[in-house]
Write a protein that holds these residues in place. Sequence first.
Motif: not given
Length: 133
Positions: A41, A93, A95
């Motif tokens: 992230l 991800g 994300w």
Amino acid sequence: MEPVSPTSPKAAQSDDNEDEALEPAELLATFASETVAGSGLRLPGWMTWGASVILGDDGQHHMFFSRWPEQLGHNAWVTSSEVAHAVASSPLGPWSVRGVALPHRGPRFWDGQATHNPSVLRHPRTGEFVLFY
């Protein structure tokens, strides 16, 4: 060299000579090479910390993490942290941040300035999701 767990007795040894310890840079490169490009992230303008991920009933991975404005510096987690929520179809991800789960509420509340280090799990009897921080 075969990848090994950092807690393994062989983590600081090479395969060629088990008595020879790896230099710190070599050890770091070994573990860093196991990361997946583009995973994780990244939030420009924010500092992030302490992510906890759980698979939801919707088949999506739900991440709860601490964040605070980057411009405030690292130590601002003590006064400006909040817990945010992101979702992805894979634990790697990408994300998508969905919003704030526990906001910064100010000094009037016992937890109002540092909702930090979230941990999410599923209650074993009720099946409800529980968020600790």
